[in-house]
Design a protein around this motif. Structure first.
Motif, mmCIF file in Angstrom:
data_model
loop_
_atom_site.group_PDB
_atom_site.id
_atom_site.type_symbol
_atom_site.label_atom_id
_atom_site.label_comp_id
_atom_site.label_asym_id
_atom_site.label_seq_id
_atom_site.Cartn_x
_atom_site.Cartn_y
_atom_site.Cartn_z
ATOM 1 N N GLN A 71 0.842 -1.213 0.000
ATOM 2 C CA GLN A 71 0.000 0.000 0.000
ATOM 3 C C GLN A 71 0.871 1.254 0.000
ATOM 4 N N ARG A 125 5.662 4.869 16.191
ATOM 5 C CA ARG A 125 5.921 3.437 16.443
ATOM 6 C C ARG A 125 7.082 3.291 17.427
ATOM 7 N N PHE A 132 -5.509 -2.566 12.462
ATOM 8 C CA PHE A 132 -5.063 -1.899 11.225
ATOM 9 C C PHE A 132 -3.526 -1.933 11.176
ATOM 10 N N ASP A 159 -5.606 -6.985 10.361
ATOM 11 C CA ASP A 159 -5.745 -6.166 9.153
ATOM 12 C C ASP A 159 -6.633 -6.908 8.179
ATOM 13 N N LYS A 160 -7.354 -6.139 7.355
ATOM 14 C CA LYS A 160 -8.254 -6.828 6.410
ATOM 15 C C LYS A 160 -7.514 -7.281 5.160
ATOM 16 N N ALA A 214 -11.910 -4.756 11.015
ATOM 17 C CA ALA A 214 -11.688 -4.319 12.393
ATOM 18 C C ALA A 214 -12.950 -4.391 13.258
ATOM 19 N N ASP A 266 -4.877 2.431 14.175
ATOM 20 C CA ASP A 266 -4.325 3.298 13.119
ATOM 21 C C ASP A 266 -5.088 3.045 11.817
HETATM 22 C C1 LIG Z 1 -2.839 3.631 7.920
HETATM 23 S S1 LIG Z 1 -2.637 1.947 7.517
HETATM 24 C C2 LIG Z 1 -1.909 1.312 8.972
HETATM 25 C C3 LIG Z 1 -0.404 1.456 9.031
HETATM 26 C C4 LIG Z 1 0.272 0.683 10.119
HETATM 27 N N1 LIG Z 1 -0.199 1.033 11.437
HETATM 28 C C5 LIG Z 1 1.781 0.841 10.055
HETATM 29 O O1 LIG Z 1 2.370 1.341 11.032
HETATM 30 O O2 LIG Z 1 2.383 0.444 9.049
HETATM 31 C C6 LIG Z 1 -4.271 1.348 7.569
HETATM 32 C C7 LIG Z 1 -4.445 -0.157 7.410
HETATM 33 O O3 LIG Z 1 -5.811 -0.480 7.648
HETATM 34 C C8 LIG Z 1 -6.179 -1.574 6.838
HETATM 35 N N2 LIG Z 1 -7.649 -1.559 6.766
HETATM 36 C C9 LIG Z 1 -8.458 -0.751 6.039
HETATM 37 N N3 LIG Z 1 -9.740 -0.972 6.349
HETATM 38 C C10 LIG Z 1 -9.758 -1.936 7.300
HETATM 39 C C11 LIG Z 1 -10.791 -2.583 8.036
HETATM 40 N N4 LIG Z 1 -12.068 -2.265 7.856
HETATM 41 N N5 LIG Z 1 -10.444 -3.507 8.934
HETATM 42 C C12 LIG Z 1 -9.150 -3.844 9.141
HETATM 43 N N6 LIG Z 1 -8.135 -3.270 8.464
HETATM 44 C C13 LIG Z 1 -8.435 -2.318 7.571
HETATM 45 C C14 LIG Z 1 -5.442 -1.362 5.551
HETATM 46 O O4 LIG Z 1 -5.271 -2.591 4.869
HETATM 47 C C15 LIG Z 1 -4.112 -0.748 6.055
HETATM 48 O O5 LIG Z 1 -3.165 -1.766 6.203
#
Ligand SMILES: C[S@@+](CC[C@H](N)C(=O)[O-])C[C@H]1O[C@@H](n2cnc3c(N)ncnc32)[C@H](O)[C@@H]1O
Length: 396
Positions: free
Chosen positions: A196, A208, A225, A247-248, A276, A296
């Protein structure tokens, strides 16, 4: 050269250092131009403000490049700006191998993002004018930082579509390479450019690392997430006993598992591929509790008009997150929505705390994006990440 005439508010913003002219600030245009051409920008009274790339089909009508009439807009100009941006990260901020090398408007290069991961640069262009200079930009990146052997073009995402640009993901220049391993605090991460964004969320680096000092032996940590394991790997490396990462995206979780092995913490990590909300609800039903919960999410507010709906989504996630924190535990909660400012974010967390019956104290001062994503004082658009570290107790 064609002209774009702007209103007083847009002119004032440019005067203070903004490099972007939104369509709503344009009074009229004079002369013919195509998307991606260079135009001159003037006030209604005829004062020259600068020159930049125009795109009448985008919400951002002009991305200013220079505030004089004479300097030619060439590869040399871009190379000099990339050089200065890189020098700022290395000499002033002390970054070395993995950092955001160029952050658009905040580096006088609106429409261009470059993240460096060791010998690979991941480039993202969101301006039709910049796109014309793509190869020049890639060459300039390699000239400025000779350790870079690959420029990967990560030209995907909403901002490309909004600008009317095609989505492209490939090596643009140099060696065919997509993956590398970066170091961050005590942790190591595989960065795959095909993941991504540019491959990795460098903006959360300092947050972090800040998590590490709150992790104590024996703790249970939940990272919702997680993407490729960001906060979760730091928690595990810092000594947590059990870390659950959600994570999804199955691809993100696959890389997160690789990251766990890379750091030698796979035995204490559990991974869940899933959405989530239902995952957290199920945890609540089972009565699970964690010493630290990290939230996050992706930007829930993409447009100003979606603010209320997005804030509700943040509220729901934060309410569930707070319910999952043990008495005397910690919630780390973030938002990368540019349209949600810190006050609105705080208000949402306060409301979620009230509903969950939690008394919240700030453990850290207000946290934001890493400084290699500099906030341009005059541009609200460059400031987007909010991150709160909160101590959570039951209300008595
Ligand atoms: C901002 S990124 C997180 C970055 C991570 N905390 C890091 O430090 O690398 C958001 C993440 O949320 C995931 N995501 C998006 N919608 C989601 C959902 N409904 N449930 C779980 N994960 C989700 C995305 O795949 C993505 O990996």
């Amino acid at each position: 050269m064609a002209r774009v005439i702007v209103d007083a508010q847009a002119a004032r913003a440019i005067g203070k250092g903004a490099m972007i002219v939104f369509k709503k600030g344009v009074v009229r245009t004079e002369g013919d131009f195509e998307p991606g051409d260079i135009v001159e920008v003037y006030t209604r009274g005829g004062k020259f403000l600068g020159r930049g790339f125009v795109n009448p089909n985008s919400n951002i009508m002009v991305r200013l490049l220079i505030k004089d009439r004479d300097t030619p807009i060439t590869k040399e100009l871009f190379r000099e700006r990339i050089r200065k941006a890189n020098e700022y990260r290395k000499k002033v901020l002390g970054y070395d191998k993995a950092y955001r090398m160029v952050y658009g408007e905040a580096d006088y290069l609106p429409g261009l993002i470059v993240d460096r991961f060791n010998e690979i640069a991941s480039l993202q262009i969101s301006s039709i004018g910049m796109e014309k200079f793509k190869l020049d930009l890639a060459e300039a990146i390699m000239e400025v930082e000779p350790e870079i052997e690959t420029v990967f073009e990560k030209n995907t995402g909403r901002s490309r579509r909004r600008e009317g640009l095609p989505e492209i993901e490939r090596v643009l220049l140099g060696k065919e390479k997509y993956r590398t391993v970066i170091e961050e605090g005590k942790a190591k991460f595989i960065v795959d450019m095909r993941g991504q964004k540019t491959g990795f969320f460098l903006d959360q680096r300092e947050n972090r690392i800040a998590l590490e000092k709150y992790v104590k032996p024996g703790m249970r940590v939940l990272d919702v997430f997680t993407y490729t394991g960001g906060f979760a790997i730091h928690a595990a490396v810092a000594g947590a006993e059990e870390v659950v990462a959600v994570d999804k995206s199955p691809q993100a979780i696959e890389t997160a598992k690789e990251n766990a092995r890379l750091n030698g913490v796979e035995d204490k990590m559990k991974f869940i591929v899933g959405s989530a909300f239902p995952v957290m609800e199920e945890m609540l039903r089972r009565g699970e509790k964690f010493d630290i919960v990290i939230l996050d999410p992706p930007a829930f507010v993409q447009h100003e008009k979606d603010l209320q709906r997005g804030l509700r989504a943040y509220f729901n996630v934060n309410y569930a997150g707070l319910k999952l924190v043990k008495e005397g535990g910690i919630l780390v909660t973030c938002s990368c929505s540019q349209h949600v400012d810190m006050q609105a974010f705080k208000d949402m967390v306060i409301a979620a705390g009230a509903k969950a019956g939690k008394f919240l104290r700030m453990l850290e001062p207000y946290r934001t994006q890493a400084p290699d994503h500099p906030i341009l004082m005059a541009s609200k658009d460059t400031e987007y990440l909010k991150c709160l570290f909160l101590y959570v107790e039951d209300m008595h």
